[in-house]
Design a protein around this motif. Structure first.
Motif, PDB file in Angstrom:
ATOM      1  N   ILE A 233       0.831  -1.202   0.000  1.00 12.69           N
ATOM      2  CA  ILE A 233       0.000   0.000   0.000  1.00 12.69           C
ATOM      3  C   ILE A 233       0.867   1.253   0.000  1.00 12.69           C
ATOM      4  CG2 ILE A 233      -1.667   1.320   1.364  1.00 12.69           C
ATOM      5  CD1 ILE A 233      -2.851  -1.322   2.279  1.00 12.69           C
ATOM      6  N   LYS A 234       1.961   1.211   0.729  1.00 17.27           N
ATOM      7  CA  LYS A 234       2.873   2.352   0.767  1.00 17.27           C
ATOM      8  C   LYS A 234       3.477   2.601  -0.609  1.00 17.27           C
ATOM      9  CE  LYS A 234       6.915   4.055   3.269  1.00 17.27           C
ATOM     10  NZ  LYS A 234       7.913   3.746   4.324  1.00 17.27           N
ATOM     11  N   LYS A 235       3.824   1.491  -1.341  1.00 17.42           N
ATOM     12  CA  LYS A 235       4.391   1.612  -2.678  1.00 17.42           C
ATOM     13  C   LYS A 235       3.369   2.188  -3.647  1.00 17.42           C
ATOM     14  CE  LYS A 235       6.974  -1.072  -6.100  1.00 17.42           C
ATOM     15  NZ  LYS A 235       7.510  -2.420  -6.427  1.00 17.42           N
ATOM     16  N   ILE A 236       2.107   1.706  -3.511  1.00 18.50           N
ATOM     17  CA  ILE A 236       1.039   2.219  -4.384  1.00 18.50           C
ATOM     18  C   ILE A 236       0.833   3.707  -4.157  1.00 18.50           C
ATOM     19  CG2 ILE A 236      -1.446   2.112  -4.815  1.00 18.50           C
ATOM     20  CD1 ILE A 236      -1.247  -0.914  -4.234  1.00 18.50           C
ATOM     21  N   VAL A 237       0.832   4.117  -2.897  1.00 18.72           N
ATOM     22  CA  VAL A 237       0.661   5.535  -2.595  1.00 18.72           C
ATOM     23  C   VAL A 237       1.813   6.347  -3.169  1.00 18.72           C
ATOM     24  CG1 VAL A 237       0.555   7.217  -0.724  1.00 18.72           C
ATOM     25  CG2 VAL A 237      -0.729   5.097  -0.545  1.00 18.72           C
ATOM     26  N   THR A 238       3.038   5.809  -3.084  1.00 16.65           N
ATOM     27  CA  THR A 238       4.199   6.513  -3.651  1.00 16.65           C
ATOM     28  C   THR A 238       4.062   6.661  -5.158  1.00 16.65           C
ATOM     29  OG1 THR A 238       5.579   5.599  -1.888  1.00 16.65           O
ATOM     30  CG2 THR A 238       6.708   6.476  -3.805  1.00 16.65           C
ATOM     31  N   ASN A 239       3.624   5.553  -5.848  1.00 13.23           N
ATOM     32  CA  ASN A 239       3.421   5.610  -7.297  1.00 13.23           C
ATOM     33  C   ASN A 239       2.325   6.604  -7.664  1.00 13.23           C
ATOM     34  OD1 ASN A 239       5.413   3.696  -7.670  1.00 13.23           O
ATOM     35  ND2 ASN A 239       3.984   1.973  -7.581  1.00 13.23           N
ATOM     36  N   LEU A 240       1.257   6.595  -6.861  1.00 12.53           N
ATOM     37  CA  LEU A 240       0.179   7.558  -7.121  1.00 12.53           C
ATOM     38  C   LEU A 240       0.687   8.984  -6.985  1.00 12.53           C
ATOM     39  CD1 LEU A 240      -2.867   5.914  -5.311  1.00 12.53           C
ATOM     40  CD2 LEU A 240      -2.548   6.186  -7.768  1.00 12.53           C
ATOM     41  N   ASP A 241       1.557   9.200  -6.026  1.00 12.13           N
ATOM     42  CA  ASP A 241       2.112  10.536  -5.840  1.00 12.13           C
ATOM     43  C   ASP A 241       2.961  10.931  -7.049  1.00 12.13           C
ATOM     44  OD1 ASP A 241       2.654  12.906  -4.348  1.00 12.13           O
ATOM     45  OD2 ASP A 241       4.636  12.106  -3.879  1.00 12.13           O
ATOM     46  N   SER A 242       3.783   9.972  -7.539  1.00 10.89           N
ATOM     47  CA  SER A 242       4.597  10.254  -8.725  1.00 10.89           C
ATOM     48  C   SER A 242       3.723  10.504  -9.945  1.00 10.89           C
ATOM     49  CB  SER A 242       5.544   9.080  -8.996  1.00 10.89           C
ATOM     50  OG  SER A 242       6.388   8.855  -7.889  1.00 10.89           O
ATOM     51  N   GLU A 246       3.395  13.791 -12.508  1.00 13.50           N
ATOM     52  CA  GLU A 246       3.473  13.756 -13.969  1.00 13.50           C
ATOM     53  C   GLU A 246       2.216  14.343 -14.596  1.00 13.50           C
ATOM     54  OE1 GLU A 246       6.057  12.988 -15.718  1.00 13.50           O
ATOM     55  OE2 GLU A 246       7.253  12.489 -13.939  1.00 13.50           O
ATOM     56  N   ILE A 247       1.063  14.005 -14.036  1.00 14.08           N
ATOM     57  CA  ILE A 247      -0.206  14.556 -14.543  1.00 14.08           C
ATOM     58  C   ILE A 247      -0.213  16.067 -14.413  1.00 14.08           C
ATOM     59  CG2 ILE A 247      -2.688  14.655 -14.115  1.00 14.08           C
ATOM     60  CD1 ILE A 247      -2.515  11.667 -13.366  1.00 14.08           C
ATOM     61  N   ASN A 248       0.328  16.547 -13.303  1.00 13.20           N
ATOM     62  CA  ASN A 248       0.399  18.005 -13.129  1.00 13.20           C
ATOM     63  C   ASN A 248       1.257  18.640 -14.225  1.00 13.20           C
ATOM     64  OD1 ASN A 248      -1.221  18.068 -10.856  1.00 13.20           O
ATOM     65  ND2 ASN A 248       0.487  17.761  -9.447  1.00 13.20           N
ATOM     66  N   LYS A 249       2.375  17.961 -14.614  1.00 18.47           N
ATOM     67  CA  LYS A 249       3.223  18.486 -15.682  1.00 18.47           C
ATOM     68  C   LYS A 249       2.474  18.512 -17.010  1.00 18.47           C
ATOM     69  CE  LYS A 249       7.582  16.940 -13.609  1.00 18.47           C
ATOM     70  NZ  LYS A 249       8.770  16.069 -13.774  1.00 18.47           N
ATOM     71  N   VAL A 250       1.741  17.389 -17.307  1.00 17.71           N
ATOM     72  CA  VAL A 250       0.982  17.325 -18.559  1.00 17.71           C
ATOM     73  C   VAL A 250      -0.072  18.424 -18.610  1.00 17.71           C
ATOM     74  CG1 VAL A 250      -0.591  15.909 -19.915  1.00 17.71           C
ATOM     75  CG2 VAL A 250       1.426  14.871 -18.882  1.00 17.71           C
ATOM     76  N   VAL A 251      -0.793  18.586 -17.486  1.00 19.10           N
ATOM     77  CA  VAL A 251      -1.820  19.625 -17.422  1.00 19.10           C
ATOM     78  C   VAL A 251      -1.198  21.001 -17.610  1.00 19.10           C
ATOM     79  CG1 VAL A 251      -3.497  20.714 -15.888  1.00 19.10           C
ATOM     80  CG2 VAL A 251      -3.379  18.233 -16.016  1.00 19.10           C
ATOM     81  N   THR A 252      -0.001  21.198 -17.030  1.00 18.38           N
ATOM     82  CA  THR A 252       0.680  22.493 -17.190  1.00 18.38           C
ATOM     83  C   THR A 252       1.023  22.756 -18.655  1.00 18.38           C
ATOM     84  OG1 THR A 252       1.604  22.287 -14.978  1.00 18.38           O
ATOM     85  CG2 THR A 252       2.665  23.850 -16.450  1.00 18.38           C
ATOM     86  N   ASN A 253       1.562  21.704 -19.317  1.00 13.57           N
ATOM     87  CA  ASN A 253       1.891  21.852 -20.744  1.00 13.57           C
ATOM     88  C   ASN A 253       0.641  22.092 -21.575  1.00 13.57           C
ATOM     89  OD1 ASN A 253       4.598  21.447 -20.189  1.00 13.57           O
ATOM     90  ND2 ASN A 253       4.451  19.217 -20.432  1.00 13.57           N
ATOM     91  N   LEU A 254      -0.433  21.343 -21.252  1.00 14.64           N
ATOM     92  CA  LEU A 254      -1.687  21.523 -21.986  1.00 14.64           C
ATOM     93  C   LEU A 254      -2.244  22.926 -21.803  1.00 14.64           C
ATOM     94  CD1 LEU A 254      -3.849  20.207 -23.742  1.00 14.64           C
ATOM     95  CD2 LEU A 254      -4.956  19.381 -21.651  1.00 14.64           C
ATOM     96  N   ASN A 255      -2.140  23.432 -20.583  1.00 14.11           N
ATOM     97  CA  ASN A 255      -2.600  24.806 -20.334  1.00 14.11           C
ATOM     98  C   ASN A 255      -1.778  25.798 -21.135  1.00 14.11           C
ATOM     99  OD1 ASN A 255      -4.595  24.071 -18.519  1.00 14.11           O
ATOM    100  ND2 ASN A 255      -3.210  24.133 -16.758  1.00 14.11           N
ATOM    101  N   ALA A 256      -0.462  25.539 -21.241  1.00 16.77           N
ATOM    102  CA  ALA A 256       0.390  26.435 -22.040  1.00 16.77           C
ATOM    103  C   ALA A 256      -0.004  26.399 -23.508  1.00 16.77           C
ATOM    104  CB  ALA A 256       1.858  26.044 -21.856  1.00 16.77           C
TER     105      ALA A 256
END
Length: 325
Positions: A233-242, A246-256
């Motif tokens: 569960i800790k590993k899954i949470v870490t992957n979700l955080d990563s 990445e999603i935040n980066k994609v959204v940032t690029n899409l917004n640009a």
């Protein structure tokens, strides 16, 4: 009349016997009053001697050891008593001994009682002043009993008043006793309280069972206690955080990108905002469609031409064989 010899003898015997009796009496009295033994003096101070008189006995642990020789009034609250004590008793009387005024029996004469102290101090010396405590006098006891009797009488009167009011149905207790409806309501309330208490006890038992079952590995909380599952569960949470980063980066690029489109930058904005270019693209697509249609017609004509008919038949046969396989 001249006395005979026998009468003189009897008179002499009587006088001698009387003298002997007198001497013995003086001896016993003097011995009792410590008049002939080796004695020393001790003093004690009281604020009330309670009828103590000269010659009264002094006792130490219940044994007569001397007599009262003098009683002197020092002031209105201090009375000094001088005691004549057998000298052989002095080593046994300690300096922390306590003297009190007592009585010889219930209705006997007043005496001075000396009780041993509890310390380890040395013995008294002739002329020392002992500590004293004042006994409770009969007058004090009678006064206390009188006050107690008055209080008891007042309490009895108040209790009688309260009892009468209860019997007449006055006050809360009287209403509870005399009012049968309220008594039934109270009984019913107690019954419901018992039921509530029973259900509460059952609820607590069930809750205890549920809490105890949390440690079972078949439950969610029990599974979470497994270190392997916890690490997964800790590993899954870490992957979700990563992934979230990445999603935040994609959204940032899409917004640009969207911002560039809105600001007229890039090919999309050019294609969407230039009507001439759109018309040219539309004309080009029309020409391509017409050319494609003509090409299809030419191919169909070639199929029927005797020069290319064999070639197309071979293609059809090869296609059919491929379909059968």
């Amino acid at each position: 009349m001249e006395k005979t010899a026998s009468q003189k003898i009897r008179l002499g015997i009587f006088v001698i016997a009387g003298l002997a009796f007198f001497i013995l009496t003086i001896y016993f009295i003097g011995n009792k009053q410590q008049m002939f033994g080796s004695t020393e003096h001790l003093k004690v101070v009281f604020n009330n001697v309670g009828g103590l008189q000269l010659g009264n006995n002094v006792r130490y642990s219940g044994i007569n050891i001397g007599t009262v020789r003098s009683i002197d009034i020092v002031n209105d609250s201090t009375i000094s008593v001088d005691m004549q004590i057998d000298k052989s008793i002095f080593p046994h009387i300690k300096k922390d001994a306590i003297a009190t005024i007592g009585s010889d029996g219930l209705v006997g004469s007043v005496i001075v009682n000396i009780t041993p102290g509890k310390g380890t101090v040395g013995p008294v010396s002739p002329g020392d002043v002992l500590q004293s405590t004042n006994r409770i006098r009969t007058d004090d006891m009678l006064n206390t009993l009188s006050i107690t009797n008055e209080n008891a009488a007042q309490l009895t009167a108040d209790l009688l008043k309260i009892t009468n009011e209860i019997n007449n149905g006055k006050g809360t207790v009287g209403v509870l006793i005399r009012d049968s409806i309220m008594a039934n309501d109270l009984k019913e309330t107690i019954h419901y309280l018992k039921l509530t208490s029973k259900k509460t006890s059952q609820t607590i038992d069930n809750l205890s069972t549920q809490i105890a079952s949390l440690n079972n590995k078949d439950n969610v909380i029990g599974v979470l206690k497994d270190t392997v599952v916890a690490n997964k569960i800790k590993k899954i949470v870490t992957n979700l955080d990563s992934s979230s980063q990445e999603i935040n980066k994609v959204v940032t690029n899409l917004n640009a990108t969207i911002l560039n489109v809105k600001e007229g930058k890039g090919a999309i904005n050019y294609l969407s905002n230039d009507p001439k270019l759109v018309k040219k693209i539309d004309s080009t697509m029309t020409n391509i469609n017409e050319a494609s249609k003509k090409l299809n017609d030419n191919l169909e004509a070639l199929k029927h031409n005797f020069l290319f008919r064999g070639y197309f038949r071979k293609l059809e046969k090869a296609k059919k064989k491929a379909e059968k396989k």
